[in-house]
Structures are given as C-alpha cells and as structure tokens.
Design an enzyme around this catalytic site. Structure first.
Site, PDB file in Angstrom:
ATOM      1  NE  ARG A 539     -30.245  81.141  55.369  1.00  0.00           N
ATOM      2  CZ  ARG A 539     -30.093  79.851  55.092  1.00  0.00           C
ATOM      3  NH1 ARG A 539     -29.550  79.050  55.972  1.00  0.00           N
ATOM      4  NH2 ARG A 539     -30.472  79.391  53.932  1.00  0.00           N
ATOM      5  CB  SER A 602     -33.630  84.308  45.225  1.00  0.00           C
ATOM      6  OG  SER A 602     -32.599  84.184  46.161  1.00  0.00           O
ATOM      7  CG  ASP A 656     -31.469  81.855  44.533  1.00  0.00           C
ATOM      8  OD1 ASP A 656     -31.391  82.191  43.332  1.00  0.00           O
ATOM      9  OD2 ASP A 656     -32.468  81.255  45.003  1.00  0.00           O
TER      10      ASP A 656
HETATM   11  C1  BG6 Z   1     -30.644  78.415  50.364  1.00  0.00           C
HETATM   12  C2  BG6 Z   1     -29.893  79.603  49.835  1.00  0.00           C
HETATM   13  O1  BG6 Z   1     -29.763  77.508  50.925  1.00  0.00           O
HETATM   14  O2  BG6 Z   1     -31.366  77.843  49.306  1.00  0.00           O
HETATM   15  C3  BG6 Z   1     -30.883  80.579  49.251  1.00  0.00           C
HETATM   16  O3  BG6 Z   1     -29.138  80.208  50.846  1.00  0.00           O
HETATM   17  C4  BG6 Z   1     -31.703  79.920  48.195  1.00  0.00           C
HETATM   18  O4  BG6 Z   1     -30.200  81.678  48.714  1.00  0.00           O
HETATM   19  C5  BG6 Z   1     -32.330  78.683  48.743  1.00  0.00           C
HETATM   20  O5  BG6 Z   1     -32.679  80.800  47.708  1.00  0.00           O
HETATM   21  C6  BG6 Z   1     -33.076  77.952  47.703  1.00  0.00           C
HETATM   22  O6  BG6 Z   1     -33.809  76.884  48.234  1.00  0.00           O
HETATM   23  P1  BG6 Z   1     -35.264  77.036  48.818  1.00  0.00           P
HETATM   24  O7  BG6 Z   1     -35.763  75.666  48.802  1.00  0.00           O
HETATM   25  O8  BG6 Z   1     -35.092  77.597  50.187  1.00  0.00           O
HETATM   26  O9  BG6 Z   1     -36.022  77.934  47.912  1.00  0.00           O
HETATM   27  C1  GLC Z   2     -37.045  82.095  40.858  1.00  0.00           C
HETATM   28  C2  GLC Z   2     -36.331  83.416  40.707  1.00  0.00           C
HETATM   29  C3  GLC Z   2     -34.872  83.194  40.491  1.00  0.00           C
HETATM   30  C4  GLC Z   2     -34.327  82.342  41.570  1.00  0.00           C
HETATM   31  C5  GLC Z   2     -35.085  81.046  41.659  1.00  0.00           C
HETATM   32  C6  GLC Z   2     -34.599  80.150  42.756  1.00  0.00           C
HETATM   33  O1  GLC Z   2     -36.963  81.436  39.654  1.00  0.00           O
HETATM   34  O2  GLC Z   2     -36.890  84.122  39.628  1.00  0.00           O
HETATM   35  O3  GLC Z   2     -34.207  84.418  40.464  1.00  0.00           O
HETATM   36  O4  GLC Z   2     -32.982  82.083  41.320  1.00  0.00           O
HETATM   37  O5  GLC Z   2     -36.432  81.339  41.865  1.00  0.00           O
HETATM   38  O6  GLC Z   2     -34.746  80.737  44.007  1.00  0.00           O
END
Ligand code: BG6
Ligand code: GLC
Ligand code: BG6
Ligand code: GLC
Length: 916
Positions: A539, A602, A656
């Site tokens: 995003r 992340s 994240d």
């Molecule tokens: C989102 C966050 O809502 O959730 C992201 O904005 C995050 O930063 C994500 O990585 C994690 O959930 P998923 O299921 O999208 O990996």
């Molecule tokens: C993976 C990444 C970590 C992140 C997580 C959730 O474990 O290594 O940095 O926070 O995924 O997205």
C-alpha cells in the site's frame, strides 16, 4: 366317462358357488388395481412426510436413515461376527469375507431359540441372553480371545444417528421386552457383553433386516437397491438420494432408508380398506393401534386373519354347518404355514381338510373349497398391498434418477415369501402391472441378512481403521499443556539471548532495536506519505495527522507486486515501488510535493537509527536479489533518484509490528506490544533500555522487534515439529529458517494442511486416493480459504463447494476430514502463538517486578482477523499460561501505515529539534 364329466361339472359348480359365497363375504378384502394405485399414491405421500424434517415427527412411516451409504463393491474383506435377531429365528454367525481378493463369503451359523419369557421379559435379561448365545457360539467355534468386529441385525425400528447406534422406537411383532424402548440397543448389548470378559467384540454396525437383505443381494447383483422382508413382519428399505434426507447432513450420494412401512396407516390413512377382521386382530395383538399395514400383510398375522374370518363365517352359518370348535376359538390356532399349505396347488384341498380336521372341525367338500378361497383372498390381499407400497418405492427411485424406465433389483427375504407357493408370483405380477415402466428383478436372499450385515460391518471396519490413521496424523498437532509451557520457557530463554551482547549475533530470536523510544503523545501533526510493504497487500498512503484532536485521515491505494518482482532483482523491486509511489502521487494530485515518508518494511532489519535499516534476510514470499546486507533506505533513495521525477524525505523505517503497536498506541497508551498474525508472524514490545545490551544508554524504553518467527531455527523446537512442518520448510524459499513462523502464520498453515492432505490421500484416506494436480500446487490454501472452511456456520455442502472452487473434487466425507485437518493445524498455530505471547508478557511483568501486569497488545494480520477461532484460542492460551497478566488484545483497524506516519512525525520533530 359320463360319470367323470358329471363329477367334474358337479365339482366346478360347487367350487363356483363356494367362491362366489366367499367373494361376497370378503368383498372388502378384494382390492382393485384402481384401489392399489390409490394406496400407492398415499404411500408416496407418506414417504415424503417421513423424509421431511418438519413432518417426520408426526409421520407414521418413519423413513429411518440407516447410515449405510454404499452397496458392497467387492473390496470388503475380513472375519466378522453377526447376530440376527427379530425374525422368526435368532441366529449367530461368523462370516469370512473375500479371502484372497475374490468375491467369496464363507459362513458358519448357529440358531438359538427365543422363548417368549425372554423376548417379553426384562430387557436386560434379553440382551444377557443374546450375549450368552454369542459367547456359546464363539466358544464352540474357538473364537474367544480373538478381537472381532460384529454386525447386529436387529429387525425393529431404530432411530440412528450413526451406524453403530440405534434407539429402539418401539417393539413390533412378537417382542415386548421391558425397559428397552427409547434406549440404544448397541449399548444394551455392550453392557451385557461385559459379563463375558473373555470376549473381545466390537459392535460396528446395527442394521435392520431389510438392509441386511438388500446388502446380501447386492453382493451378487449390484443393481440391487431395495430390500423387502415379507416374513414374521414386513418392511422395506431402499437407497434414497442424500439431498432428500432432511434428517442427515450432507447432500452427496445416497443413503439407505429403512421405511418401516409396517406402520403405514397407523394415523388412520388406511381406515377405508381395513375390515372388521383387521380391527379384531389388532385388538388382540401385543401392540394395538400399531403396525396396521404390517398386520394386513405379514406372516405373524395372516393365519390369525383367516381364523377370525372362518369363525365369523361359521357363526353366520356359512361354514361347517354353523358348527365351531374350541380350537377355532383359540388365538393363533391357524398359522401362516397352514395358510401356505392350504393354498398348495395340488395337495391344497387335502391339506385343508387335514388342517380343519385337526382343528376339531368336520369340513365338507364345499367347506374345504370355501376355506381355501378365504386363504387365497387373505394372502392375495397381502401380496397386493405389498406390491402397492413397493411400486411407490420403485417410482420414487425412478423419479430420483430422472429415468423414463428403471431397471432395478429388489432383494427379498422372509418366510411368507419363501414358503407360500403362490406369493412371489402374485407379488411380482402386481408390481409389474402397477409400475409398467420399471423392469424389476426379484432376488431371493439365500443367506439371510447375515452376509449383508457382515458386508456393512466390513465397510464400517475399514472406515474405523481409516479413522484411526487420520487421528494418528492429527494427534501430532495436539499439544499438551506441558508442551506449551515448554514452548513458553524456551521462548523466554531465546528472548534473553537476543538481548545480550554476547549471544545476540547467534540468537535465533534476533531482538532488533528499532530506535522507536516512545509512544505518540498527541502533539504530532502534518501530512505524511507511508509505504506498507511485506504483508498481503502493498500500500501507498497519505496520512494527515491533526494535533490535539488525535484524529488522522488517510488515503491509500493498494498495488500488486507481481511474483517475478518479489523474486527478481532488488533494483527491479525498488523501481516498481517508486513507480507505485509516482502513480499514487499522481492519483492524489500531489506530484512534486516533497513529503516526509515513513516506510513500513515487514522484514528483519538491523537498525542503527530510525532511518537506517539493513535487511538481514528476506522472509515470507520475498527473495529479491542484492538486497540482503543492504540498507533499504539507501535502495529506496537510489530508486527515487533513478526515476528522477520527485524527491522524498525518508524519515523512518519501521517493522509492521512496530507500526501496528503505534497505530493502536494512539488509541490506547497502555499498548506496548505489537503482534502480527498474518502472512508472517512477529511481535515487538517496549523493552527497558537497560536490558538492551546492544544499544548504549540505560534510560527509558525502546521498542524491540523480536523477529520471533526465527524461534526454533537452532532446532530447539524440533520435538514438536512434524514431518509435515519439515516438508513445508523444505519447499519454502528459506529452508531451515523461520521455523516458528512456519508453524504459526497464514502463509504456511495452508501449506501444512496441503501436506497432510497429500499424505492422507497417499494412504488412500481422502479424495479416493487420487492426488490431483491442484493438490500438488503450492499455496492453494490461502488464509481466507482456511478461515472459510473452518467457519462454524458453514454446512458441509459449503465446505465442499469451497474445495471444489479450489479444484479439489471431494465427497462429503472428504470435506469433513479436510475441515478437521484445518482445525488441527490452526489450533496448534494459535496455541503456539499464545505460548510465545505468554513468554513476552510474563517477561514484562517480572522485569517490572509486578504482581499483576495490565497490558494491551495491538494486533493485525489476516489470520487473526479472518480466522473464526484463531484469536479466541490465542487469547485463551495466554490467559492460561500467563495468569498474572491481564492482556487486552486491540485489533488495529487502520493497518500499520498510520503508526508509521506517527513515528515519522515524532522522528521529524526530533530531527528538526536537532537541526535547530
Ligand atoms: C496490515 C498492515 O494491516 O497487516 C501490514 O498494514 C501488515 O503492515 C499486515 O504487514 C499483516 O497482515 P497480512 O495478513 O497482510 O500479512
Ligand atoms: C515476517 C517478517 C517480520 C514481519 C512478520 C509479519 O516474520 O520477518 O519482520 O513482522 O513477517 O509480517
Ligand atoms: C431372515 C433374515 O432370512 O429373514 C432375518 O436373516 C429376517 O434377518 C428374516 O428378519 C425375516 O423373515 P422371518 O420370516 O424370519 O421373519
Ligand atoms: C417389523 C419391524 C421391522 C422389520 C420387519 C421385518 O416391521 O418393525 O423393523 O424390518 O418387521 O422383520
């Protein structure tokens, strides 16, 4: 010559007169085809009523599901015991099915008496007697101490919810043992078997005799899909489409329905055809008002009907010169075998004379002819009624199959059908007349219900063995509390390792300092750009923070990152990201605006300040080259430069988890932990500076990105990793890495499920043993599918539809197993995640020297958000393992972009303060 003719004339005249006389007298018992067709229609309505959920409770024809779904396919084998109780004879047998692969059944049987005092005495004594007979049989055959599956043919109406259980609805025929109605007869027998410690039998199936008969006949003729008994009692079963059986879940395939047609008319539906004799007979029976159809048809009652008619005719002076004998007054004096004998083609008349004489009567020639005709009318009516109901079943089968003509086989058993000389012929003829569009083969069951019951038991025993294999596979995913405490303890040790200078570099839980030192205080303000990379969606956001009012406005756009970019070169990846930013700025009308940017990235990064982040290694689905060991901020800056279209001030890089903690911390200042349970799994939390040995300074707190996904990479959790976890790991982009993440996060749970399904299919326990191309495809079970499959509100049919969407052609049974597999895998994930979280909160509590800790965890991630049970199980586990911590889970509604913007705002303020 003349005399012979005269005799013949005299006799045929006599016969004609007698027949006319009886015909007149029994006018109501002679049913025209028109009436039979009418009865057939009524029975069709009754069947429909019995099958409907709402109408079943008041329906007289109960249409009982039998949980027998398939007719034998020849693959059945093994050694089985069988009991056959409820017909004219009680029998114990042993069946050896299909030795050496060829269709072959060997049986050994023994009959035992069923005295009235047993079948009409105390229920528990009846079952003790049955158990004793079984014990006797097993002893005689040298079968004691051998574990054998048993099929119980029990020829009474039972309400079943599974194959190995059945609640007796009511006794019928000659049985009336006390205390059994309303109870499960399998339990009754099991209880009685407890008296025989040396016997090891496992009652796997309870079948009605109609079902046993159908299955016996189906072994020889696969077209057999109806079973009929015309014996002591009468009844029929047939294969009904599951979609028509309201009382059983699932719509696929067929299930055998025990109609219990004997009760047809118990609600008054047949009053117009019942005669005074039927009413008298009913009043004198063991179950007045019940089984009214059966009482017009079956062997237990035919002789008695004849007796009642003869008595009435004698009383009216139409027989025996008006004389009656005491025997003629005695209930049960005429039996079905007598009726059969009297109707014999050649000896019939002589037999009649003998039988009547034995009853103390003095019949004339004319009497004998008349009595013979009475028998014919009574037994003909029986065959006619049976034919009408059977015609209704056949029509239903034909309509279910949407056929113009039905070709089918009806398996039949029962003494009346077997010993009565004319019965089968008459029955067949009327059926063919009533349903001319059905080609019916009638197949007499040669070996009773026993063989069929053994067949059902064989299938049940195969299902049971398969169940054991499935349970064995799933047991690997069931963690004891001890194991969970063990996980918590190990996690705790790893957290400490990560924080200590000496062990930090070797630690699997990396405990990365984030240089985020405080929570937002509400004074933050301004316009910020944010990137959110690494979750399900990439995003780009514009975040407007207004100070004082704690209000944030956000605009965002989701962009796809194609797989070839995720796993291409680093330059390509960052060029793509910058392209997306450019599109977004364009879209928002912000081209050329120089905004501060917060980058949610992340993945594990080593930071030396808030705006420097060296990627340690990719995780999840990313694998772009030339990035590991590089500073992500530099790479982004260079890509912006390459594009040479706009400039951005990259102020902060945050994980994240950190962004999520901040997003939630803006609402709840007590939020000092951030959890992601999504594509990946990770936690950050506020740690005391004094505990963070890699960063100078002892004052205050700093957020630590634990990167707990790497927990276990040193093998410390291998004791709970299953072969499936290992397979998932080996097939991943980063084998050997992120072992804990691979057991707990969305990206991998579906893969674990897939591995289990492949294994179960290989073992022949699923998908008919066929591993489809789809099942071989990595990643088909996304988190959203798992979540849908496990939803409690979902009927099996819907689960099947989801699987079909995924290209998996499953049966209902398959769907049940798939759902169980998903449940076992996601439950373990939630528990493991809970154990990890318990370690963190307990550490925080102890570090602060608190008796009780009250803390909030900000959470995000599709697994947590979409899965119907994950969050509950996670929270329960934390509560259980960290009872002194009061943990509130706060779901992040706005994603981590907001948090990243807040961090950027704080960093920008600090930067400006420093610059001044
Ligand atoms: C989102 C966050 O809502 O959730 C992201 O904005 C995050 O930063 C994500 O990585 C994690 O959930 P998923 O299921 O999208 O990996
Ligand atoms: C993976 C990444 C970590 C992140 C997580 C959730 O474990 O290594 O940095 O926070 O995924 O997205
Ligand atoms: C036998 C079956 O052949 O027929 C029994 O094995 C069944 O299961 C019986 O109950 C029905 O006939 P009858 O005449 O013995 O009631
Ligand atoms: C009675 C029983 C039924 C059985 C039939 C034939 O009608 O209720 O269950 O199938 O007799 O034995």
């Amino acid at each position: 010559m003349f005399a012979v003719h005269l005799m013949a004339f005299y006799f045929s005249k006599l016969k004609e007169d007698q027949i006319k006389k009886v015909d007149r007298f029994l006018y109501h018992m002679r049913l025209s085809d028109e009436t039979l067709l009418d009865i057939m229609t009524r029975f069709q309505t009754e069947m429909q009523r019995g099958l409907g959920k709402d109408s079943n409770p008041t329906a007289s024809v109960k249409m009982l599901p039998t949980f027998v779904k398939a007719i034998p396919d020849g693959s059945e084998n093994g050694e089985f015991l069988s009991l056959d109780l409820g017909g004219s004879k009680f029998r114990v047998s042993k069946a050896q099915v299909s030795e050496e692969g060829k269709q072959h059944v060997q049986m050994e049987s023994q009959f035992y008496p069923t005295p009235n005092e047993i079948i009409r005495g105390n229920g528990s004594e009846l079952f003790e007697y049955v158990a004793d007979c079984l014990a006797d049989f097993m002893k005689t055959k040298g079968l004691t101490h051998k574990k054998l599956p048993l099929g119980l043919t029990f020829s009474f109406p039972c309400r079943q919810t599974k194959l190995e259980e059945g609640i007796l609805l009511s006794w019928t025929k000659k049985f009336k043992a006390r205390g059994v109605q309303g109870t499960d007869v399998v339990s009754c027998l099991n209880k009685a078997l407890k008296n025989h410690q040396d016997l090891d039998v496992d009652i796997l199936a309870l079948v009605n005799d109609t079902v046993g008969t159908m299955m016996t006949c189906a072994y020889d003729d696969p077209f057999c899909e109806v079973g009929v008994i015309i014996g002591t009692g009468t009844n029929a079963c047939y294969m009904e489409d599951m979609s028509h059986i309201d009382l059983v879940e699932g719509d696929e395939g067929r299930m055998c329905i025990n109609t219990e047609w004997g009760a047809f008319g118990d609600d008054g539906a047949l009053e117009d055809i019942r005669t005074e004799f039927d009413r008298d007979l009913d009043l004198g029976s063991l179950n007045p008002g019940k089984q009214l159809f059966e009482k017009m048809i079956s062997g237990l009652y035919l002789g008695e009907l004849v007796r009642l008619i003869l008595l009435k005719m004698a009383k009216a002076g139409l027989l025996f010169g008006g004389k009656k004998s005491s025997s003629l007054h005695t209930k049960g004096a005429i039996e079905t075998r007598h009726v059969a004998a009297m109707e014999k083609y050649k000896e019939g008349l002589a037999n009649t004379r003998e039988i009547l004489t034995d009853l103390g009567l003095e019949p004339s020639e004319a009497d004998c002819v008349a009595v013979q005709h009475v028998c014919t009318i009574v037994s003909f009516r029986s065959a006619n009624l049976c034919a009408a109901a059977l015609a209704a079943i056949l029509t239903r089968l034909r309509e279910n199959k949407k056929l113009v003509r039905l070709r089918t086989t009806v398996g039949v058993d029962g003494t009346l059908y077997k010993i009565h000389p004319q019965y089968p012929k008459r029955l067949h003829k009327v059926v063919r007349r009533l349903v001319p569009n059905c080609d019916v083969r009638f197949l007499l069951s040669q070996s009773g219900s026993t063989m069929g019951a053994a067949m059902v038991t064989a299938v049940a025993s195969r299902v049971q063995a398969q169940r054991k294999q499935i349970d064995k596979a799933l047991a690997l995913f069931q963690l004891t509390r001890e194991q969970l405490v063990g996980m918590q303890d190990k996690m705790r040790v790893e957290l400490e390792y990560g924080l200590k200078r000496d062990t930090h570099l070797l630690a699997t839980v990396k405990m990365l300092p984030t240089y985020v030192c405080g929570m937002p205080d509400g004074t933050e303000k301004g316009k910020f750009l944010a990137l959110d990379l690494g979750g399900t969606n990439f995003r780009v956001l514009l975040v407007k923070i207004r100070s004082g009012r704690r209000s944030v406005r956000m605009y965002h756009k989701i962009f796809a990152i194609p797989l070839e970019i995720m796993q291409g070169t680093g330059e390509e990846l960052f060029d793509h990201i910058v392209q997306c930013i450019a599109d977004f700025l364009d879209y928002m009308g912000l081209k050329g605006a120089q905004l501060p940017l917060g980058f949610t990235f992340s993945f594990p990064c080593r930071q030396t300040s808030i705006d420097k982040a060296t990627l340690i290694e990719w995780t999840k689905g990313f694998k772009a080259t030339d990035c590991e060991g590089e500073d992500m901020v530099d790479m982004l800056r260079e890509a912006i430069k390459r594009r040479n279209e706009f400039d951005l001030d990259i102020v902060a890089v945050v994980n994240d988890t950190v962004g999520t903690m901040m997003t939630c911390g803006y609402e709840d200042p007590n939020c000092e932990i951030g959890l992601i349970a999504g594509t990946g799994s990770n936690v950050c939390y506020m740690e005391e500076m004094r505990n963070i040995e890699m960063v100078e300074g002892d004052q205050g707190k700093m957020c630590i990105n634990t990167e707990w996904g790497g927990f276990g990479d040193n093998g410390c959790i291998d004791d709970i990793r299953t072969q499936y976890d290992k397979e998932v790991d080996e097939g991943s982009l980063n084998p050997g890495k992120q072992r804990y993440e691979k057991m707990t996060s969305g990206m991998y749970l579906g893969e674990i499920v897939r591995q289990i399904l492949i294994d179960l299919t290989k073992q022949g326990l699923l998908f008919r043993g066929q591993i489809s191309e789809r099942l071989r495809t990595r990643g088909i079970f996304e988190t959203k599918f798992l979540s849908q499959i496990e939803s409690d509100r979902l009927a099996l049919l819907q689960v099947r539809r989801i699987l079909q969407q995924l290209g998996l052609d499953s049966t209902c049974e398959d769907s049940i197993v798939v759902k169980e597999v998903c449940g076992a895998v996601s439950r373990r994930a939630a528990q493991l995640c809970g154990a990890g979280m318990a370690a963190i909160v307990e550490k925080r509590r102890k570090d602060q020297g608190l008796e009780h800790l009250k803390i909030t965890v900000g959470v995000d991630g599709t697994l947590y958000k979409l899965h119907p049970h994950f969050s509950t199980i996670l929270q329960e586990t934390v509560k259980d393992l960290a009872p002194r911590c009061d943990v509130t889970f706060l779901l992040s509604e706005d994603g981590s972009g907001k948090g990243a913007a807040l961090i950027t705002a704080v960093a920008k303020r600090l930067q400006q303060a420093q610059d001044n």
